[in-house]
Write a protein that holds these residues in place. Structure first.
Motif, PDB file in Angstrom:
ATOM      1  N   SER A  77       0.841  -1.201   0.000  1.00  0.00           N
ATOM      2  CA  SER A  77       0.000   0.000   0.000  1.00  0.00           C
ATOM      3  C   SER A  77       0.874   1.249   0.000  1.00  0.00           C
ATOM      4  CB  SER A  77      -0.940   0.018   1.209  1.00  0.00           C
ATOM      5  OG  SER A  77      -0.211  -0.041   2.424  1.00  0.00           O
ATOM      6  N   GLY A  78       0.351   2.303  -0.613  1.00  0.00           N
ATOM      7  CA  GLY A  78       1.082   3.564  -0.672  1.00  0.00           C
ATOM      8  C   GLY A  78       0.239   4.637  -1.327  1.00  0.00           C
ATOM      9  N   ASN A  79       0.795   5.831  -1.408  1.00  0.00           N
ATOM     10  CA  ASN A  79       0.069   6.968  -1.977  1.00  0.00           C
ATOM     11  C   ASN A  79      -0.188   6.742  -3.462  1.00  0.00           C
ATOM     12  OD1 ASN A  79       0.011   8.431   0.431  1.00  0.00           O
ATOM     13  ND2 ASN A  79       2.049   9.275   0.057  1.00  0.00           N
ATOM     14  N   LEU A  80      -1.413   7.070  -3.875  1.00  0.00           N
ATOM     15  CA  LEU A  80      -1.781   6.909  -5.271  1.00  0.00           C
ATOM     16  C   LEU A  80      -0.998   7.853  -6.169  1.00  0.00           C
ATOM     17  CD1 LEU A  80      -5.662   6.593  -5.012  1.00  0.00           C
ATOM     18  CD2 LEU A  80      -4.096   4.836  -5.811  1.00  0.00           C
ATOM     19  N   ALA A  81      -0.621   7.348  -7.348  1.00  0.00           N
ATOM     20  CA  ALA A  81       0.100   8.186  -8.310  1.00  0.00           C
ATOM     21  C   ALA A  81      -0.796   9.278  -8.863  1.00  0.00           C
ATOM     22  CB  ALA A  81       0.648   7.322  -9.439  1.00  0.00           C
ATOM     23  N   VAL A  82      -2.096   8.982  -8.994  1.00  0.00           N
ATOM     24  CA  VAL A  82      -3.050   9.961  -9.539  1.00  0.00           C
ATOM     25  C   VAL A  82      -4.156  10.172  -8.511  1.00  0.00           C
ATOM     26  CG1 VAL A  82      -4.633  10.492 -11.412  1.00  0.00           C
ATOM     27  CG2 VAL A  82      -2.547   9.209 -11.891  1.00  0.00           C
ATOM     28  N   GLY A  83      -4.277  11.398  -8.022  1.00  0.00           N
ATOM     29  CA  GLY A  83      -5.352  11.713  -7.084  1.00  0.00           C
ATOM     30  C   GLY A  83      -4.966  11.395  -5.652  1.00  0.00           C
ATOM     31  N   PRO A  84      -5.746  11.911  -4.695  1.00  0.00           N
ATOM     32  CA  PRO A  84      -5.470  11.650  -3.280  1.00  0.00           C
ATOM     33  C   PRO A  84      -5.901  10.238  -2.885  1.00  0.00           C
ATOM     34  CG  PRO A  84      -7.476  12.938  -3.510  1.00  0.00           C
ATOM     35  CD  PRO A  84      -6.911  12.788  -4.894  1.00  0.00           C
ATOM     36  N   GLY A  85      -5.401   9.790  -1.738  1.00  0.00           N
ATOM     37  CA  GLY A  85      -5.794   8.490  -1.208  1.00  0.00           C
ATOM     38  C   GLY A  85      -4.690   7.458  -1.325  1.00  0.00           C
ATOM     39  N   LEU A  86      -5.002   6.263  -0.844  1.00  0.00           N
ATOM     40  CA  LEU A  86      -4.049   5.156  -0.857  1.00  0.00           C
ATOM     41  C   LEU A  86      -4.398   4.144  -1.939  1.00  0.00           C
ATOM     42  CD1 LEU A  86      -3.606   4.401   2.964  1.00  0.00           C
ATOM     43  CD2 LEU A  86      -1.977   5.531   1.457  1.00  0.00           C
ATOM     44  N   GLY A  87      -3.383   3.537  -2.489  1.00  0.00           N
ATOM     45  CA  GLY A  87      -3.571   2.430  -3.418  1.00  0.00           C
ATOM     46  C   GLY A  87      -3.115   1.138  -2.772  1.00  0.00           C
ATOM     47  N   TYR A  88      -3.752   0.038  -3.157  1.00  0.00           N
ATOM     48  CA  TYR A  88      -3.416  -1.273  -2.625  1.00  0.00           C
ATOM     49  C   TYR A  88      -3.128  -2.239  -3.762  1.00  0.00           C
ATOM     50  CZ  TYR A  88      -5.128  -0.091   2.073  1.00  0.00           C
ATOM     51  OH  TYR A  88      -5.298   0.475   3.315  1.00  0.00           O
ATOM     52  N   MET A  89      -2.130  -3.103  -3.548  1.00  0.00           N
ATOM     53  CA  MET A  89      -1.917  -4.252  -4.410  1.00  0.00           C
ATOM     54  C   MET A  89      -1.915  -5.495  -3.528  1.00  0.00           C
ATOM     55  SD  MET A  89       1.007  -3.176  -7.210  1.00  0.00           S
ATOM     56  CE  MET A  89       0.873  -4.743  -8.070  1.00  0.00           C
ATOM     57  N   PHE A  90      -2.776  -6.425  -3.838  1.00  0.00           N
ATOM     58  CA  PHE A  90      -2.805  -7.707  -3.121  1.00  0.00           C
ATOM     59  C   PHE A  90      -2.214  -8.760  -4.048  1.00  0.00           C
ATOM     60  CE2 PHE A  90      -4.828 -11.751  -2.096  1.00  0.00           C
ATOM     61  CZ  PHE A  90      -4.398 -11.880  -0.786  1.00  0.00           C
ATOM     62  N   LEU A  91      -1.160  -9.454  -3.595  1.00  0.00           N
ATOM     63  CA  LEU A  91      -0.447 -10.401  -4.442  1.00  0.00           C
ATOM     64  C   LEU A  91      -0.376 -11.767  -3.786  1.00  0.00           C
ATOM     65  CD1 LEU A  91       1.573  -7.507  -4.361  1.00  0.00           C
ATOM     66  CD2 LEU A  91       1.956  -8.519  -6.588  1.00  0.00           C
ATOM     67  N   LEU A  92      -0.551 -12.798  -4.599  1.00  0.00           N
ATOM     68  CA  LEU A  92      -0.390 -14.178  -4.172  1.00  0.00           C
ATOM     69  C   LEU A  92       0.926 -14.700  -4.724  1.00  0.00           C
ATOM     70  CD1 LEU A  92      -3.944 -15.531  -5.109  1.00  0.00           C
ATOM     71  CD2 LEU A  92      -3.218 -14.605  -2.913  1.00  0.00           C
ATOM     72  N   GLY A  93       1.637 -15.509  -3.939  1.00  0.00           N
ATOM     73  CA  GLY A  93       2.895 -16.040  -4.426  1.00  0.00           C
ATOM     74  C   GLY A  93       3.275 -17.329  -3.736  1.00  0.00           C
ATOM     75  N   ARG A  94       4.343 -17.922  -4.227  1.00  0.00           N
ATOM     76  CA  ARG A  94       4.877 -19.119  -3.597  1.00  0.00           C
ATOM     77  C   ARG A  94       6.370 -19.191  -3.875  1.00  0.00           C
ATOM     78  NH1 ARG A  94       1.403 -23.525  -4.966  1.00  0.00           N
ATOM     79  NH2 ARG A  94       2.913 -24.810  -3.852  1.00  0.00           N
ATOM     80  N   MET A  95       7.095 -19.880  -2.998  1.00  0.00           N
ATOM     81  CA  MET A  95       8.518 -20.084  -3.179  1.00  0.00           C
ATOM     82  C   MET A  95       8.723 -21.291  -4.081  1.00  0.00           C
ATOM     83  SD  MET A  95       9.672 -17.584  -1.329  1.00  0.00           S
ATOM     84  CE  MET A  95      11.437 -17.947  -1.270  1.00  0.00           C
ATOM     85  N   ILE A  96       9.449 -21.113  -5.175  1.00  0.00           N
ATOM     86  CA  ILE A  96       9.746 -22.185  -6.117  1.00  0.00           C
ATOM     87  C   ILE A  96      11.259 -22.274  -6.258  1.00  0.00           C
ATOM     88  CG2 ILE A  96       9.451 -23.029  -8.476  1.00  0.00           C
ATOM     89  CD1 ILE A  96       6.847 -21.438  -8.602  1.00  0.00           C
ATOM     90  N   ASP A  97      11.817 -23.419  -5.872  1.00  0.00           N
ATOM     91  CA  ASP A  97      13.276 -23.619  -5.898  1.00  0.00           C
ATOM     92  C   ASP A  97      13.998 -22.522  -5.128  1.00  0.00           C
ATOM     93  OD1 ASP A  97      12.925 -25.873  -7.520  1.00  0.00           O
ATOM     94  OD2 ASP A  97      13.012 -24.681  -9.364  1.00  0.00           O
ATOM     95  N   GLY A  98      13.415 -22.140  -3.981  1.00  0.00           N
ATOM     96  CA  GLY A  98      14.042 -21.144  -3.127  1.00  0.00           C
ATOM     97  C   GLY A  98      13.872 -19.712  -3.574  1.00  0.00           C
ATOM     98  N   LYS A  99      13.101 -19.474  -4.651  1.00  0.00           N
ATOM     99  CA  LYS A  99      12.892 -18.119  -5.147  1.00  0.00           C
ATOM    100  C   LYS A  99      11.402 -17.796  -5.160  1.00  0.00           C
ATOM    101  CE  LYS A  99      16.972 -18.202  -8.151  1.00  0.00           C
ATOM    102  NZ  LYS A  99      17.459 -18.050  -9.547  1.00  0.00           N
ATOM    103  N   PRO A 100      11.039 -16.544  -4.835  1.00  0.00           N
ATOM    104  CA  PRO A 100       9.612 -16.176  -4.848  1.00  0.00           C
ATOM    105  C   PRO A 100       9.093 -15.960  -6.253  1.00  0.00           C
ATOM    106  CG  PRO A 100      10.960 -14.287  -4.218  1.00  0.00           C
ATOM    107  CD  PRO A 100      11.906 -15.449  -4.377  1.00  0.00           C
ATOM    108  N   ALA A 101       7.852 -16.395  -6.485  1.00  0.00           N
ATOM    109  CA  ALA A 101       7.173 -16.161  -7.767  1.00  0.00           C
ATOM    110  C   ALA A 101       5.755 -15.681  -7.474  1.00  0.00           C
ATOM    111  CB  ALA A 101       7.148 -17.437  -8.599  1.00  0.00           C
ATOM    112  N   ILE A 102       5.357 -14.589  -8.109  1.00  0.00           N
ATOM    113  CA  ILE A 102       4.019 -14.039  -7.937  1.00  0.00           C
ATOM    114  C   ILE A 102       3.073 -14.775  -8.879  1.00  0.00           C
ATOM    115  CG2 ILE A 102       2.576 -11.978  -8.071  1.00  0.00           C
ATOM    116  CD1 ILE A 102       4.676 -11.959  -5.826  1.00  0.00           C
ATOM    117  N   THR A 103       1.981 -15.322  -8.340  1.00  0.00           N
ATOM    118  CA  THR A 103       1.032 -16.106  -9.140  1.00  0.00           C
ATOM    119  C   THR A 103      -0.311 -15.413  -9.334  1.00  0.00           C
ATOM    120  OG1 THR A 103       0.283 -17.290  -7.146  1.00  0.00           O
ATOM    121  CG2 THR A 103       2.101 -18.272  -8.391  1.00  0.00           C
TER     122      THR A 103
END
Length: 270
Positions: A77-103
């Motif tokens: 979460s952080g300040n929106l690039a356009v306009g007032p307010g906060l923006g959110y990104m919700f991400l799902l991921g898993r560790m594959i061979d010791g490295k993170p991957a966003i799914t």
């Protein structure tokens, strides 16, 4: 009297020390956090470059992470690039061979209540997972840079080509179009193997498709990645794909006509 007061504080201080010790990340856990944050910077930049910018460049972002074995969920979460307010990104991921991957990913803004309940429901579901909170800086420049080619990336490129072959062979609308030209040129927006998706421009039709590279349906039984067509792509999007393009060509071949055979079956792509 002073000694009694000091002794009376010892249990509370000891309990506080235990809480702080439990909250501190172990070296292994901290390494995992650092890996996930590094991956988040790449993915947040990916969506910033290829989609509407969500966060202010160079700003500080809050990162809430939940871990459960090899799986992790993140809310950035952080300040929106356009306009007032906060923006959110919700991400799902898993560790594959010791490295993170966003799914998977979902983005939203606080001034748009659509999907806000989903974030709260997800927080409740994650209550039993290991929780960590940290911060990171939104990069000031999100121009893509690409890792060196690998066998895995070459394999993924071939799956992208196979996906487009499927679309233009078996889809009614696109099958009709492919019958008019002998060669189709694919311009694939370059990508790193950890990217969640990529874009493909199909010439001479000027059509653009978004292909999902990871996730539970990343490669389905039809022989390709899951996809969606982008209608009315902007000139800037098309030029960005050309600028970062990997060019591949597929050719149409005709098979002898058979009585009663559907015309779609007569088209094949090489």
């Amino acid at each position: 009297m002073r000694m009694k007061v000091a002794r009376s504080l010892l249990p509370a201080v000891f309990v506080l020390w235990l809480i702080c010790s439990a909250a501190a990340a172990s070296p292994q856990s901290q390494r995992r956090i650092d890996l996930v944050k590094g991956e988040l910077k790449r993915i947040v930049c990916f969506y910033d470059y290829w989609g509407p910018a969500l966060f202010v460049h160079g700003s500080r972002l809050s990162v809430e992470m939940w871990f459960n074995r090899d799986k992790f969920d993140v809310i950035v979460s952080g300040n929106l690039a356009v306009g007032p307010g906060l923006g959110y990104m919700f991400l799902l991921g898993r560790m594959i061979d010791g490295k993170p991957a966003i799914t998977g990913m979902m983005a939203n803004a606080t001034n748009d209540l659509t999907g806000k309940d989903s974030f709260e429901d997800e927080r409740k579901r994650l209550k039993m997972w290991e929780f960590r909170k940290d911060y990171m800086l939104m990069p000031a420049d999100c121009t893509p840079t690409y890792d060196a080619s690998t066998p895995k990336k070459r394999w993924m490129i071939q799956q992208i080509v196979d996906t487009i072959k499927y679309i233009y062979t078996f889809d009614d609308k696109h099958g009709h179009e492919i019958s008019r030209v002998p060669v189709v040129t694919l311009i694939i927006a370059d990508f790193n193997v950890d990217y969640p998706e990529t874009l493909v421009l199909v010439e001479p039709f000027g059509e653009v498709f978004r292909l999902t590279l990871h996730g539970p349906l990343h490669y389905d039984e039809r022989g390709g990645y899951t996809w969606v067509q982008i209608f009315h792509p902007s000139h800037d999007d098309i030029e960005a794909i050309r600028q970062h393009g990997i060019v591949k060509r597929i050719r149409r071949t005709a098979t002898p006509r058979r009585t009663g055979q559907n015309s779609k079956a007569e088209r094949s792509l090489k």
